[in-house]
Design a protein around this motif. Structure first.
Motif, PDB file in Angstrom:
ATOM      1  N   VAL A 151      52.996  -6.243 -43.361  1.00 23.21           N
ATOM      2  CA  VAL A 151      53.486  -6.030 -42.007  1.00 23.21           C
ATOM      3  C   VAL A 151      53.604  -4.533 -41.778  1.00 23.21           C
ATOM      4  O   VAL A 151      54.162  -3.813 -42.617  1.00 23.21           O
ATOM      5  CB  VAL A 151      54.869  -6.697 -41.811  1.00 23.21           C
ATOM      6  CG1 VAL A 151      55.457  -6.343 -40.448  1.00 23.21           C
ATOM      7  CG2 VAL A 151      54.763  -8.209 -41.968  1.00 23.21           C
ATOM      8  N   ASP A 152      53.089  -4.052 -40.664  1.00 21.07           N
ATOM      9  CA  ASP A 152      53.178  -2.631 -40.344  1.00 21.07           C
ATOM     10  C   ASP A 152      54.647  -2.227 -40.249  1.00 21.07           C
ATOM     11  O   ASP A 152      55.423  -2.816 -39.494  1.00 21.07           O
ATOM     12  CB  ASP A 152      52.470  -2.373 -39.019  1.00 21.07           C
ATOM     13  CG  ASP A 152      52.342  -0.887 -38.696  1.00 21.07           C
ATOM     14  OD1 ASP A 152      52.539  -0.058 -39.612  1.00 21.07           O
ATOM     15  OD2 ASP A 152      52.065  -0.566 -37.524  1.00 21.07           O
ATOM     16  N   GLY A 153      55.032  -1.223 -41.035  1.00 22.90           N
ATOM     17  CA  GLY A 153      56.404  -0.757 -41.031  1.00 22.90           C
ATOM     18  C   GLY A 153      57.317  -1.487 -41.996  1.00 22.90           C
ATOM     19  O   GLY A 153      58.507  -1.168 -42.072  1.00 22.90           O
ATOM     20  N   PHE A 163      60.033   1.180 -51.102  1.00 22.24           N
ATOM     21  CA  PHE A 163      58.604   1.058 -50.825  1.00 22.24           C
ATOM     22  C   PHE A 163      58.426   0.719 -49.352  1.00 22.24           C
ATOM     23  O   PHE A 163      59.290   0.079 -48.743  1.00 22.24           O
ATOM     24  CB  PHE A 163      57.968  -0.052 -51.676  1.00 22.24           C
ATOM     25  CG  PHE A 163      58.146   0.135 -53.158  1.00 22.24           C
ATOM     26  CD1 PHE A 163      57.235   0.881 -53.887  1.00 22.24           C
ATOM     27  CD2 PHE A 163      59.246  -0.402 -53.810  1.00 22.24           C
ATOM     28  CE1 PHE A 163      57.412   1.078 -55.243  1.00 22.24           C
ATOM     29  CE2 PHE A 163      59.430  -0.211 -55.168  1.00 22.24           C
ATOM     30  CZ  PHE A 163      58.509   0.530 -55.887  1.00 22.24           C
ATOM     31  N   ARG A 164      57.291   1.119 -48.789  1.00 28.07           N
ATOM     32  CA  ARG A 164      57.003   0.728 -47.413  1.00 28.07           C
ATOM     33  C   ARG A 164      55.498   0.635 -47.204  1.00 28.07           C
ATOM     34  O   ARG A 164      54.707   1.293 -47.891  1.00 28.07           O
ATOM     35  CB  ARG A 164      57.623   1.697 -46.422  1.00 28.07           C
ATOM     36  CG  ARG A 164      56.911   3.029 -46.284  1.00 28.07           C
ATOM     37  CD  ARG A 164      57.591   3.935 -45.269  1.00 28.07           C
ATOM     38  NE  ARG A 164      56.853   5.185 -45.131  1.00 28.07           N
ATOM     39  CZ  ARG A 164      57.319   6.257 -44.512  1.00 28.07           C
ATOM     40  NH1 ARG A 164      58.541   6.234 -43.981  1.00 28.07           N
ATOM     41  NH2 ARG A 164      56.586   7.358 -44.406  1.00 28.07           N
ATOM     42  N   LEU A 165      55.121  -0.185 -46.232  1.00 27.62           N
ATOM     43  CA  LEU A 165      53.734  -0.344 -45.815  1.00 27.62           C
ATOM     44  C   LEU A 165      53.604   0.083 -44.360  1.00 27.62           C
ATOM     45  O   LEU A 165      54.499  -0.182 -43.550  1.00 27.62           O
ATOM     46  CB  LEU A 165      53.293  -1.806 -45.936  1.00 27.62           C
ATOM     47  CG  LEU A 165      52.843  -2.311 -47.299  1.00 27.62           C
ATOM     48  CD1 LEU A 165      52.718  -3.832 -47.273  1.00 27.62           C
ATOM     49  CD2 LEU A 165      51.507  -1.684 -47.696  1.00 27.62           C
ATOM     50  N   ARG A 166      52.507   0.722 -44.035  1.00 27.92           N
ATOM     51  CA  ARG A 166      52.248   1.007 -42.630  1.00 27.92           C
ATOM     52  C   ARG A 166      50.746   1.127 -42.411  1.00 27.92           C
ATOM     53  O   ARG A 166      49.977   1.421 -43.329  1.00 27.92           O
ATOM     54  CB  ARG A 166      52.959   2.271 -42.184  1.00 27.92           C
ATOM     55  CG  ARG A 166      52.417   3.568 -42.712  1.00 27.92           C
ATOM     56  CD  ARG A 166      53.212   4.742 -42.177  1.00 27.92           C
ATOM     57  NE  ARG A 166      52.586   6.024 -42.514  1.00 27.92           N
ATOM     58  CZ  ARG A 166      53.151   7.200 -42.262  1.00 27.92           C
ATOM     59  NH1 ARG A 166      54.337   7.256 -41.691  1.00 27.92           N
ATOM     60  NH2 ARG A 166      52.522   8.324 -42.585  1.00 27.92           N
ATOM     61  N   ARG A 167      50.353   0.871 -41.176  1.00 29.52           N
ATOM     62  CA  ARG A 167      48.956   1.046 -40.810  1.00 29.52           C
ATOM     63  C   ARG A 167      48.657   2.529 -40.645  1.00 29.52           C
ATOM     64  O   ARG A 167      49.462   3.277 -40.088  1.00 29.52           O
ATOM     65  CB  ARG A 167      48.637   0.311 -39.511  1.00 29.52           C
ATOM     66  CG  ARG A 167      48.535  -1.195 -39.660  1.00 29.52           C
ATOM     67  CD  ARG A 167      48.196  -1.834 -38.325  1.00 29.52           C
ATOM     68  NE  ARG A 167      48.075  -3.273 -38.428  1.00 29.52           N
ATOM     69  CZ  ARG A 167      46.939  -3.916 -38.676  1.00 29.52           C
ATOM     70  NH1 ARG A 167      45.823  -3.231 -38.852  1.00 29.52           N
ATOM     71  NH2 ARG A 167      46.903  -5.229 -38.732  1.00 29.52           N
ATOM     72  N   GLY A 168      47.482   2.926 -41.121  1.00 32.38           N
ATOM     73  CA  GLY A 168      47.051   4.300 -40.978  1.00 32.38           C
ATOM     74  C   GLY A 168      45.962   4.416 -39.938  1.00 32.38           C
ATOM     75  O   GLY A 168      45.984   3.742 -38.903  1.00 32.38           O
ATOM     76  N   ARG A 169      44.974   5.202 -40.249  1.00 35.39           N
ATOM     77  CA  ARG A 169      43.895   5.455 -39.290  1.00 35.39           C
ATOM     78  C   ARG A 169      42.972   4.256 -39.175  1.00 35.39           C
ATOM     79  O   ARG A 169      42.919   3.388 -40.061  1.00 35.39           O
ATOM     80  CB  ARG A 169      43.078   6.666 -39.753  1.00 35.39           C
ATOM     81  CG  ARG A 169      42.318   6.417 -41.041  1.00 35.39           C
ATOM     82  CD  ARG A 169      41.636   7.669 -41.583  1.00 35.39           C
ATOM     83  NE  ARG A 169      40.899   7.345 -42.790  1.00 35.39           N
ATOM     84  CZ  ARG A 169      39.620   6.960 -42.806  1.00 35.39           C
ATOM     85  NH1 ARG A 169      38.935   6.867 -41.688  1.00 35.39           N
ATOM     86  NH2 ARG A 169      39.026   6.667 -43.953  1.00 35.39           N
ATOM     87  N   THR A 178      39.334  -2.743 -38.113  1.00 29.61           N
ATOM     88  CA  THR A 178      39.563  -2.478 -39.531  1.00 29.61           C
ATOM     89  C   THR A 178      40.451  -1.251 -39.675  1.00 29.61           C
ATOM     90  O   THR A 178      40.000  -0.124 -39.551  1.00 29.61           O
ATOM     91  CB  THR A 178      38.225  -2.248 -40.268  1.00 29.61           C
ATOM     92  OG1 THR A 178      37.383  -3.368 -40.054  1.00 29.61           O
ATOM     93  CG2 THR A 178      38.466  -2.094 -41.762  1.00 29.61           C
ATOM     94  N   ALA A 179      41.715  -1.507 -39.922  1.00 24.89           N
ATOM     95  CA  ALA A 179      42.671  -0.408 -40.071  1.00 24.89           C
ATOM     96  C   ALA A 179      42.932  -0.146 -41.540  1.00 24.89           C
ATOM     97  O   ALA A 179      42.917  -1.056 -42.363  1.00 24.89           O
ATOM     98  CB  ALA A 179      43.983  -0.744 -39.364  1.00 24.89           C
ATOM     99  N   THR A 196      45.933   4.002 -50.368  1.00 26.82           N
ATOM    100  CA  THR A 196      45.459   3.442 -49.109  1.00 26.82           C
ATOM    101  C   THR A 196      44.448   2.345 -49.414  1.00 26.82           C
ATOM    102  O   THR A 196      43.800   2.358 -50.466  1.00 26.82           O
ATOM    103  CB  THR A 196      44.796   4.513 -48.223  1.00 26.82           C
ATOM    104  OG1 THR A 196      43.594   4.975 -48.863  1.00 26.82           O
ATOM    105  CG2 THR A 196      45.728   5.693 -48.000  1.00 26.82           C
ATOM    106  N   PHE A 197      44.311   1.405 -48.483  1.00 26.57           N
ATOM    107  CA  PHE A 197      43.354   0.310 -48.684  1.00 26.57           C
ATOM    108  C   PHE A 197      43.007  -0.323 -47.342  1.00 26.57           C
ATOM    109  O   PHE A 197      43.728  -0.165 -46.350  1.00 26.57           O
ATOM    110  CB  PHE A 197      43.939  -0.757 -49.623  1.00 26.57           C
ATOM    111  CG  PHE A 197      45.177  -1.435 -49.106  1.00 26.57           C
ATOM    112  CD1 PHE A 197      45.101  -2.637 -48.413  1.00 26.57           C
ATOM    113  CD2 PHE A 197      46.428  -0.867 -49.295  1.00 26.57           C
ATOM    114  CE1 PHE A 197      46.242  -3.264 -47.920  1.00 26.57           C
ATOM    115  CE2 PHE A 197      47.587  -1.473 -48.811  1.00 26.57           C
ATOM    116  CZ  PHE A 197      47.485  -2.678 -48.126  1.00 26.57           C
ATOM    117  N   VAL A 198      41.893  -1.004 -47.320  1.00 29.61           N
ATOM    118  CA  VAL A 198      41.508  -1.822 -46.169  1.00 29.61           C
ATOM    119  C   VAL A 198      41.370  -3.258 -46.647  1.00 29.61           C
ATOM    120  O   VAL A 198      41.228  -3.530 -47.838  1.00 29.61           O
ATOM    121  CB  VAL A 198      40.191  -1.340 -45.529  1.00 29.61           C
ATOM    122  CG1 VAL A 198      40.369   0.045 -44.926  1.00 29.61           C
ATOM    123  CG2 VAL A 198      39.057  -1.332 -46.541  1.00 29.61           C
TER     124      VAL A 198
END
Length: 291
Positions: A151-153, A163-169, A178-179, A196-198
């Motif tokens: 989940v973004d954020g 730890f945290r996850l967020r969408r990048g470019r 494809t983010a 980072t990963f897709v």
């Protein structure tokens, strides 16, 4: 017997009771989100990260038999491809939907680095497609203790570790959906982008290719010195060459330098890694030659 086309994780070949004993999990194995969290924590805190086969002059074998023999049957550990090869087979055997992903370890670096880290995208079998999947990472050596919802954020504090996850470019202009995702880990002073990963599926054969680079390339950080990590609720222990560092969730750090001949004992006492036969002497000789 049908031909193995390379899909899936061969969970049917897994010695599940031996694995559960190795990680100390005696709870309900039903494939739920709660079981996934418990197994992830048990794996991360029981099986250490290490690259010692490279120092000992042996190739990394990612067959399920070899990974089980090393990580489950012996007091050893492995790096991300070994850990996630094993964990994927466990989850598949229990009935989860498992998809592997490739990540680029950045540790705050801005330049493009190779995708040489393995991750797992996991769903319990009864989960709605509207529910977020779980990101599992049992092979980094420094957590997280439990999987994160994709989940973004999403931000999680696990026994004091953040730890945290967020969408990048957006990765490309021709695939706008494809983010790139970013996993961050909280450091003493700020958040650090760890990798980072897709969401592009990779397979066992891709693990083989990535592992070959990591274990043989002169550009790989794992071909030059022994590296081991053990993560728990109260400490992260890291052996980097002859430097032993212990970090606590509050950010406090203890560091000391070891003599090469102290390495086998430290690996056993601090990491639960026991070198057999002549491997202890070979490791000491490798480190002395590089000093």
């Amino acid at each position: 017997m049908s031909e193995d086309l390379g899909y899936g994780w061969q969970g049917e070949l897994l010695d599940l009771p031996a694995y559960l004993k190795r990680v100390g999990h005696d709870g309900d194995p039903a494939p739920t989100a709660a079981t996934l969290r418990a197994l992830h924590r048990a794996h991360v805190t029981s099986i250490p990260f290490e690259n010692l086969e490279i120092m000992l002059g042996r190739p990394i074998d990612l067959s399920l038999d070899a990974v089980q023999a090393k990580l489950v049957e012996r007091p050893r550990g492995g790096y991300c491809y070994e850990h996630n090869r094993l964990f994927a087979a466990v989850l598949e055997r229990l009935g989860y939907e498992v998809t592997a992903l490739a990540a680029r370890v950045t540790l705050g670096a801005a330049k493009i680095l190779p995708a040489t880290h393995a991750l797992l995208h996991v769903r319990p079998p009864d989960a709605s497609r509207d529910e977020p999947a779980w990101l599992c990472d049992v092979g980094f050596g420094a957590g997280p203790l439990e999987p994160l919802r994709l989940v973004d954020g999403e931000e999680a504090v696990q026994d004091g570790w953040g730890f945290r996850l967020r969408r990048g470019r957006t990765v490309t202009t021709w695939t706008p959906d494809t983010a790139e995702w970013e996993l961050h880990q909280r450091g003493p002073d700020s958040w650090v982008q760890r990798h980072t990963f897709v969401q592009n599926e990779v397979f066992r054969i891709d693990f083989e290719v990535g592992s070959h680079y990591v274990s043989t390339s002169a550009r790989s950080p794992f071909t030059t010195r022994p590296f081991a990590q053990r993560f728990s609720s109260d400490s992260l222990r890291v052996l980097d060459g002859v430097k032993l560092t212990v970090t606590r969730p509050d950010g406090s750090v203890e560091t000391r330098t070891l003599a090469p001949e102290d390495l086998p004992g430290t690996l056993g006492e601090d990491f639960g890694i026991v070198l057999e036969g002549g491997d202890a002497d070979r490791l000491v000789e490798f480190v002395r030659a590089r000093s």
